[in-house]
Every structure is written in C-alpha cells, then in structure tokens.
Design an enzyme around this catalytic site. Structure first.
Site, PDB file in Angstrom:
ATOM      1  N   GLY A  46      -7.445  -1.541   2.520  1.00  0.00           N
ATOM      2  CA  GLY A  46      -6.567  -1.737   3.660  1.00  0.00           C
ATOM      3  C   GLY A  46      -5.589  -0.583   3.752  1.00  0.00           C
ATOM      4  O   GLY A  46      -5.320   0.083   2.752  1.00  0.00           O
ATOM      5  N   GLN A  51       1.877   3.889   6.190  1.00  0.00           N
ATOM      6  CA  GLN A  51       1.462   4.581   4.963  1.00  0.00           C
ATOM      7  C   GLN A  51       1.012   6.020   5.225  1.00  0.00           C
ATOM      8  O   GLN A  51       0.905   6.813   4.294  1.00  0.00           O
ATOM      9  CB  GLN A  51       0.337   3.812   4.256  1.00  0.00           C
ATOM     10  CG  GLN A  51       0.788   2.459   3.706  1.00  0.00           C
ATOM     11  CD  GLN A  51      -0.349   1.764   2.991  1.00  0.00           C
ATOM     12  OE1 GLN A  51      -1.118   1.035   3.606  1.00  0.00           O
ATOM     13  NE2 GLN A  51      -0.483   1.990   1.694  1.00  0.00           N
ATOM     14  N   CYS A  88      -1.741  -0.779  -4.426  1.00  0.00           N
ATOM     15  CA  CYS A  88      -1.437  -0.241  -3.098  1.00  0.00           C
ATOM     16  C   CYS A  88      -1.578   1.276  -3.148  1.00  0.00           C
ATOM     17  O   CYS A  88      -1.137   1.903  -4.114  1.00  0.00           O
ATOM     18  CB  CYS A  88      -0.007  -0.621  -2.732  1.00  0.00           C
ATOM     19  SG  CYS A  88       0.535   0.023  -1.140  1.00  0.00           S
ATOM     20  N   LEU A  89      -2.179   1.853  -2.134  1.00  0.00           N
ATOM     21  CA  LEU A  89      -2.353   3.311  -2.108  1.00  0.00           C
ATOM     22  C   LEU A  89      -1.006   4.032  -2.089  1.00  0.00           C
ATOM     23  O   LEU A  89      -0.927   5.193  -2.494  1.00  0.00           O
ATOM     24  CB  LEU A  89      -3.178   3.720  -0.877  1.00  0.00           C
ATOM     25  CG  LEU A  89      -4.647   3.262  -0.872  1.00  0.00           C
ATOM     26  CD1 LEU A  89      -5.331   3.710   0.414  1.00  0.00           C
ATOM     27  CD2 LEU A  89      -5.403   3.787  -2.078  1.00  0.00           C
ATOM     28  N   HIS A 130      -0.788  -8.516   2.649  1.00  0.00           N
ATOM     29  CA  HIS A 130      -0.273  -7.280   2.056  1.00  0.00           C
ATOM     30  C   HIS A 130      -0.064  -6.217   3.140  1.00  0.00           C
ATOM     31  O   HIS A 130       0.997  -5.591   3.211  1.00  0.00           O
ATOM     32  CB  HIS A 130      -1.268  -6.799   0.989  1.00  0.00           C
ATOM     33  CG  HIS A 130      -0.949  -5.465   0.357  1.00  0.00           C
ATOM     34  ND1 HIS A 130      -0.735  -5.314  -1.001  1.00  0.00           N
ATOM     35  CD2 HIS A 130      -0.816  -4.228   0.892  1.00  0.00           C
ATOM     36  CE1 HIS A 130      -0.477  -4.038  -1.259  1.00  0.00           C
ATOM     37  NE2 HIS A 130      -0.530  -3.346  -0.125  1.00  0.00           N
ATOM     38  N   GLU A 131      -1.078  -6.041   3.993  1.00  0.00           N
ATOM     39  CA  GLU A 131      -0.969  -5.017   5.048  1.00  0.00           C
ATOM     40  C   GLU A 131       0.090  -5.407   6.076  1.00  0.00           C
ATOM     41  O   GLU A 131       0.858  -4.566   6.544  1.00  0.00           O
ATOM     42  CB  GLU A 131      -2.320  -4.805   5.734  1.00  0.00           C
ATOM     43  CG  GLU A 131      -3.424  -4.279   4.822  1.00  0.00           C
ATOM     44  CD  GLU A 131      -3.029  -3.068   4.000  1.00  0.00           C
ATOM     45  OE1 GLU A 131      -2.222  -2.249   4.481  1.00  0.00           O
ATOM     46  OE2 GLU A 131      -3.495  -2.959   2.862  1.00  0.00           O
ATOM     47  N   HIS A 134       3.529  -4.479   5.112  1.00  0.00           N
ATOM     48  CA  HIS A 134       3.871  -3.066   5.314  1.00  0.00           C
ATOM     49  C   HIS A 134       4.552  -2.852   6.670  1.00  0.00           C
ATOM     50  O   HIS A 134       5.429  -2.005   6.805  1.00  0.00           O
ATOM     51  CB  HIS A 134       2.605  -2.188   5.272  1.00  0.00           C
ATOM     52  CG  HIS A 134       2.188  -1.763   3.898  1.00  0.00           C
ATOM     53  ND1 HIS A 134       2.995  -1.007   3.067  1.00  0.00           N
ATOM     54  CD2 HIS A 134       1.035  -1.957   3.213  1.00  0.00           C
ATOM     55  CE1 HIS A 134       2.342  -0.778   1.928  1.00  0.00           C
ATOM     56  NE2 HIS A 134       1.158  -1.344   1.985  1.00  0.00           N
TER      57      HIS A 134
HETATM   58 ZN    ZN Z   1      -0.189  -1.388   0.461  1.00  0.00          ZN
END
Ligand code: ZN
Length: 150
Positions: A46, A51, A88-89, A130-131, A134
């Site tokens: 995701g 991000q 998470c990236l 989670h997304e 953000h």
């Molecule tokens: Zn994330």
C-alpha cells in the site's frame, strides 16, 4: 511513469492532513501511475500520496497482484478487532503491533471519478486502515506496541 522519492519518518509532511481531491486532473493520473511504480519498486502492499510528498486524499493498495486506487476514501463501516504486525515504507526497518478492525467497508472514487464501495477483511482491512491513517497524518508507530527496529 516514474518512481518518486519516498518521504521517511521525521519528515513533517507525514504528520499533515491530506486534502480532498476536487478534480481528477492529468497531474492526479500521473501521480497514481507514479505511486504504482513506487509501490512496486519498493515491494509495498500500500502507498498513500503523502508518502511521495503530495497532500491529497489518495492511496493505493495491491491485492492479488491488482492495484486498486482510492481517491477521497471514506470508511463507511468497520467491525471486529485484530492485532497484527505492521511495517511502512516511510518507516524503514521497523515493525510494531497495531490493533485494527477485521472488516472495513470503504467508499472512494476511481480515476474516472466514479464512486465505488470496497470491502476488505483481515490482512487487507489492516492495510486499508493503515493507508487511510496516512491521509490524516498518522503513522502506525503512533499507535503500535512492541515496536522493533529503530
Ligand atoms: Zn505506511
């Protein structure tokens, strides 16, 4: 299509609230394409627009090798409770346990501006929450326990 630079923990933009997408312009379409490239390159499941440094209410997920795009997502329903380990990236080399719903129902727009409803269970319910966090400037490490790495 291009790979964009990931914003990493410590970058203030990750704490900001993303804004509604009022019009799906060519720039938004390019952003969606670039987000896909960036997610695939980094082997994520995701990715939210913030991000890659764009404060728009957009995220994408990959489910069964298919990328699904969510523009202006709204969670309509959520039930259940599960705790799972997340990464998470934007928070490299760390993990932590977060409690989330087991089921979520989300309404969003696709790149053609059409509304759709998406339901997810278990792992993908976690990914969607989670997304979605953000978009409100929240990272999973803000609510995680048993954080490892750092
Ligand atoms: Zn994330």
């Amino acid at each position: 299509m291009a790979i964009r630079k990931l914003r990493i923990k410590g970058d203030d933009i990750l704490k900001k609230t993303s804004k509604e997408v009022k019009e799906i312009t060519n720039a938004v379409i390019t952003l969606l394409d670039d987000m896909k490239d960036t997610m695939v390159e980094n082997q994520g499941v995701g990715l939210a627009a913030v991000q890659v440094g764009v404060l728009k209410r957009i995220f994408i997920i990959e489910e069964d090798e298919q990328v699904i795009e969510f523009i202006n997502p709204v969670i309509l329903e959520q039930t259940g409770e599960q705790t799972s380990t997340e990464g998470c990236l934007s928070v490299p080399n760390m993990s932590g346990d977060v409690t989330r719903p087991t089921y979520v129902k989300i309404e969003a727009q696709n790149r053609n501006g059409e509304k759709f409803v998406y339901e997810a269970n278990d792992f993908y319910a976690t990914v969607l929450c989670h997304e979605n966090d953000h978009l409100d400037g929240q990272l999973y490490i803000d609510k995680a326990t048993n954080i490892e790495g750092e």
